[in-house]
Design an enzyme around this catalytic site. Structure first.
Site, PDB file in Angstrom:
ATOM      1  N   GLN B 223      41.949  78.360 116.890  1.00 27.76           N
ATOM      2  CA  GLN B 223      43.064  79.011 117.564  1.00 27.76           C
ATOM      3  C   GLN B 223      43.318  78.392 118.940  1.00 27.76           C
ATOM      4  OE1 GLN B 223      41.335  83.141 115.803  1.00 27.76           O
ATOM      5  NE2 GLN B 223      42.823  83.441 117.430  1.00 27.76           N
ATOM      6  N   ARG B 372      41.646  90.599 116.834  1.00 27.96           N
ATOM      7  CA  ARG B 372      43.012  91.102 116.987  1.00 27.96           C
ATOM      8  C   ARG B 372      43.082  92.116 118.121  1.00 27.96           C
ATOM      9  NH1 ARG B 372      47.276  91.727 112.036  1.00 27.96           N
ATOM     10  NH2 ARG B 372      49.095  91.640 113.338  1.00 27.96           N
ATOM     11  N   CYS B 373      42.588  91.704 119.253  1.00 29.34           N
ATOM     12  CA  CYS B 373      42.386  92.615 120.363  1.00 29.34           C
ATOM     13  C   CYS B 373      42.174  91.760 121.592  1.00 29.34           C
ATOM     14  CB  CYS B 373      41.146  93.456 120.059  1.00 29.34           C
ATOM     15  SG  CYS B 373      40.299  94.133 121.467  1.00 29.34           S
ATOM     16  N   GLU B 742      48.584  92.889 118.533  1.00 27.87           N
ATOM     17  CA  GLU B 742      47.281  93.536 118.529  1.00 27.87           C
ATOM     18  C   GLU B 742      47.357  95.045 118.703  1.00 27.87           C
ATOM     19  OE1 GLU B 742      44.826  89.730 120.056  1.00 27.87           O
ATOM     20  OE2 GLU B 742      45.538  91.072 121.589  1.00 27.87           O
TER      21      GLU B 742
END
Ligand code: FES
Ligand code: FES
Lengths: 159, 786
Positions: B223, B372-373, B742
């Site tokens: 990523q 996802r945070c 998120e």
């Protein structure tokens, strides 16, 4: 031990020597370079590897290449002519039924088979029908909508 | 409401244009890392430890090497020759690439087998003989702190126990004082279990070293390709891998969710193997390898919330124990070892709070990824949202009303939170009201009262969360010292078509569409004429990548500002073409015109052409701009979620009847994509709330390390999501946008937990930790009906 197999894949006839233990998914991806069929697990749970084998959706990671001898296989690359969209592909595009796209080929192959057997499914039937395919990105709402759109389209086409 | 400034054809902000990236994925032409095939490519497979904690007495490669096609077995000793057997983690701890003497968690990499094909490599891995001497693993993080607990990391200088660090924020004495005098104090120990991102594509790479050119090409599921390249150069510089010779390409990524930020040992070994052998080496994790390596959450939080008897919140205190496994490889900015956990005071207005955290080593896999945070926001939100609900239950007040009465009001923004954040904007009352209206709160309440009379278990759960996303600002946020800005580079070709490149990397978020829309908005060039490129360190401008909802807040802003720079240049060119002075030129979407004479105009395409063919004397030719954007603040997306469940008393079966999610992520670039992101995040919210959690036995064996028993929700478990939004633009972001993907992962778990616990309230059940499974509910029901 090597075996000679002959099968039809996306309309083309293929003959190959394969190891008895070679999985169909590896045969498709590595021997035939059709990398649209994906691998997402090692326990037959995710469905990323779903193809059509003699018209039925099959998880190709759970199938030995030798067993596919004499069969007719369709992968995501073969459901429509290049440059055109199958109604299912169009529906996934229209309804935003994909994010990362990794589950998408398997989802599409499974959904095509689903509509083949149940041309006008309810939302519940769609959800159960694709429950062998995991998607980590979309939350499924839009996949359901995609299948619904494709069902409508395909029914229009068949009349 | 947001009004579109551009036509549907131009497709700027606010248009639900269909995604530009879809075609290749729909036709099986995506290019994921496992699809990369290079001439002469070898395959690498890991030998992994069956034990959670063991001495390695010997590794015998002989039988493996005897297998035709097995070319090498690489051990920690082999890497030690190059001093590559350890590597730094993102949080400056150290992690083994391959061990030389001890394995620290089950499934840790022990050695790597390189072979001509995957099947042979697996044969090789099975033929490697490793002699282990198992030791008693430390599994319970609380026991890791016992005085007589064995020291897990004697390799670390000065390490005397298994404690990694202590962190705290806020005023302890004042908070204690307020709590001690409060009418009501509710307390709970809340556990957020260890979970896995479980992207459907696992991690992997193809490393290809060319001994002649000394170039290292690495395709990698990353990523953050630029950061990875820099880290590689820093870690392997001494063996001759120099940054300009390393090219990292993140191809299409099959879901990331934070799990593809860290550097895993497999990447490093594959790179080392290719470097040594001089051939391309592919390494792709199996699902089972993936699930038992890396993790998110794993926070044990002791919470106290103090309030007046009317329910006015006065103070919040939380003491956390964080289980990091055998090394702290959390993907957090270095000044923020606990990430943004201090957002835990939530959406409510009160003055006093104190948060502290102790992190410990155990014999578990490292990870601590921001799943996802935006770095530990999920943990924070779960703590406060559960406690607010607990308070409501305690004083018997409607949880919606209690929240309304405690919200930060919309005229209080920018709001200085007790633990030091400056919330940028929001209208929490409006957002919750919209959710209440959409779910039909009063009706549902009535229905619940009815059902309760009949002895049925129905629950309503609310979560009104505030997120903090979009790191930088660079003065505070970094990865291993590299500042967290991001970048955009725009090239407008002579015919007015565009290629734009970014330092971020989409993993399904739809950057190829949304970035094109931002440029369409700013330049008036149709989005369909704009190509977006990311992920290749040889071509993309430097950036810190995509995670923590930072792409729109940082790279999106960079795109807008780079486009505005282009527009300024274009103005000079337009003035030249129209033979007026620059001051007489005005801009409206897609064209420049002469003030007071709108018929005299030049389109952006005319101007682009002139930039290469007919530009003013002395002007630098070309029509390109780059911007590196360092945000002045983070953005604070927020939302109100309401979940309605029914629980079957006899079986513990939980049925999610409704789930309404109202999100406020500021101005929206593409409503279709935003809604899709929310759907996906919600399913990743129900997952830990009801299904997922990595479990260990006392020996440190992972009990559910495959998709057979780690239950990723299917379309059947995932309810029909109902979504909507309010829009409070971010005042400091050039587009007023905030980032969204998120919020649902963060906001959904407490709404679901609150709903289930509310359903069980008549039985006297006051708290359950997630995942709240039917078995857990059934047991709780049994325990409470005695
Ligand atoms: S790869 Fe997961 S089911 Fe085949
Ligand atoms: S779109 Fe990413 S897994 Fe389904």
């Amino acid at each position: 031990m090597k075996h000679k197999i002959t099968l039809k894949i996306n309309g083309e006839s293929v003959t190959a020597e394969v190891d008895s233990r070679l999985l169909l998914v590896h045969f498709i991806r590595e021997n035939l370079d059709l990398t649209g069929t994906h691998i997402g697990c090692d326990t037959s749970n995710c469905g990323a590897c779903t193809i059509l084998l003699d018209g039925k959706s099959v998880k190709s990671c759970t199938y030995l290449a030798v067993r596919a001898d004499g069969s007719e296989i369709t992968t995501i690359e073969g459901i429509t002519a290049e440059g055109t969209n199958h109604p299912m592909q169009q529906a996934f595009h229209d309804q935003h039924g994909l994010h990362c796209g990794f589950c998408t080929p398997g989802m599409i192959m499974r959904s095509i088979d689903l509509l083949e057997n149940n041309p006008n499914p309810t939302e519940e039937e769609i959800r159960w029908g694709i429950s062998g395919n995991l998607c980590r990105c979309t939350g499924y709402n839009n996949i359901v909508k995609s299948v619904q759109q494709a069902a409508e389209e395909l029914q229009k086409e068949s009349v | 409401m947001f009004k579109c400034k551009t036509s549907a054809e131009v497709g700027g902000m606010g248009h639900s244009v269909k995604r530009k990236e879809d075609a290749r994925f729909l036709h099986g032409k995506g290019n994921y890392v496992d699809d990369v095939k290079l001439p002469g490519m070898l395959t690498m497979v890991m030998v992994r430890s069956p034990y959670a904690y063991a001495k390695i007495k010997s590794i015998n490669k002989e039988k493996a090497l005897a297998i035709p096609g097995v070319l090498a077995v690489i051990t920690g000793y082999d890497l030690a020759e190059y001093n590559l057997h350890w590597m730094p983690t993102l949080l400056s701890d150290t992690q083994m690439v391959l061990p030389t003497d001890t394995v620290m968690h089950q499934s840790q990499e022990v050695c790597a087998v390189i072979a001509t094909d995957r099947y042979i490599a697996v044969d090789g891995a099975e033929a490697v003989e490793v002699d282990y001497e198992p030791m008693q693993a430390i599994v319970d993080p609380f026991k890791a702190l016992d005085k007589d607990a064995p020291l897990l990391r004697p390799d670390k200088e000065g390490q005397k126990d298994n404690h990694i660090y202590h962190w705290e924020r806020g005023d302890r004495a004042k908070t204690d004082d307020v709590i001690s005098k409060a009418d009501i104090v509710v307390k709970e120990r809340i556990y957020l279990p260890r979970i896995h991102v479980a992207s459907i594509e696992t991690c992997g790479c193809v490393a290809s070293y060319d001994k002649d050119t000394q170039k290292m090409l690495v395709y990698m599921t990353s990523q953050a390709p630029h950061a990875i390249r820099t880290i590689l150069a820093l870690v392997a510089g001494h063996v001759g891998l120099s940054e300009e010779k390393i090219r990292v390409i993140s191809p299409d990524i099959g879901g990331g969710f934070g799990g593809k930020v860290p550097v895993y040992p497999g990447y490093v070994v594959a790179i080392a193997a290719s470097f040594l052998i001089g051939k391309p080496v592919k390494w792709i994790e199996d699902r089972s390898e993936n699930l038992v390596n890396g993790f998110a959450r794993d926070y044990h939080m002791d919470c106290e919330l103090a309030a007046t008897k009317e329910g006015k919140i006065q103070a919040f205190k939380v003491k956390t124990l964080a289980d990091h496994g055998y090394t702290d490889s959390s993907a957090n900015p270095s000044k923020y070892p606990t990430g943004m956990f201090s957002i835990c005071t939530g959406s409510y207005d009160y003055a006093d709070a104190f948060a502290e955290l102790d992190a410990v080593y155990t014999n578990k896999a490292p990870g601590g990824v921001a799943y996802r945070c935006s770095f530990r926001v999920t943990e924070a939100v779960h703590a406060i949202e559960r406690m607010v609900d607990k308070l409501a239950a305690e004083i018997n007040k409607d949880p919606a009303l209690l929240r309304m009465e405690n919200f930060i009001k919309k005229d209080q923004f920018p709001y200085a939170s007790p633990l030091g954040w400056s919330y940028d904007s929001g209208d929490y009352e409006l957002t919750l009201q919209k959710a209440l209206d959409m779910v039909g709160y009063d009706e549902i309440k009535k229905e619940q009262a009815e059902k309760r009379k009949q002895g049925k278990l129905m629950g309503i759960g609310i979560s009104t969360f505030t997120e903090v996303v979009g790191a930088g600002p660079s003065k505070d946020f970094d990865i291993l010292g590299i500042a967290m800005f991001d970048s955009a580079e725009i090239r407008v070709h002579p015919t007015g078509k565009v290629l734009a490149r970014f330092g971020t990397k989409s993993q399904g978020q739809g950057h190829e569409t949304t970035y094109a829309q931002i440029l369409a908005e700013e330049l008036g060039i149709p989005y369909s004429h704009i190509e977006i490129d990311e992920g290749d360190t040889d071509t993309a401008p430097y950036g810190l990548g995509t995670y923590a909802s930072r792409s729109t807040p940082t790279a999106g802003a960079a795109a807008a500002i780079a486009a505005r720079k282009l527009r300024d240049k274009g103005k000079k060119i337009a003035a030249h073409l129209l033979e007026v002075s620059e001051e007489d030129i005005e801009w409206e979407v897609g064209k420049y015109f002469v003030k007071g004479a709108p018929e005299k105009s030049k389109t952006i395409q005319d101007v682009a052409f002139a930039a290469y063919t007919n530009f003013p004397q002395g002007m630098e030719p070309g029509f390109e701009e780059t911007h590196y954007y360092d945000p002045p603040n983070l953005t604070f997306p927020n939302g109100a979620y309401i979940c309605v469940v029914e629980v079957e008393k006899e079986t513990g079966q939980i049925d999610v009847k409704r789930f309404v999610a109202i999100d406020d992520c500021g101005n929206i670039i593409n409503p279709m994509i935003v809604e899709g992101q929310v759907h996906g995040g919600l399913t990743q919210g129900i997952a830990p709330a009801m299904y997922e959690g990595i479990e260990y036995d006392d020996e440190g064996n992972v009990l559910n390390g495959t998709f057979m028993d780690y239950l990723v929700p299917t379309a059947v478990e995932s309810p029909h999501w109902e979504t909507g939004h309010t829009i409070t633009p971010s005042p400091h972001h050039p587009l007023g946008a905030k980032g969204v993907a998120e919020s649902p992962t963060v906001g959904a778990p407490p709404a679901i937990a609150n709903a289930i616990i509310d359903a069980l309230k008549p039985l006297g059940i006051k708290h359950l930790d997630i995942p709240i499974t039917p078995a857990k509910v059934w047991e709780a029901i049994q325990a409470h009906s005695k």
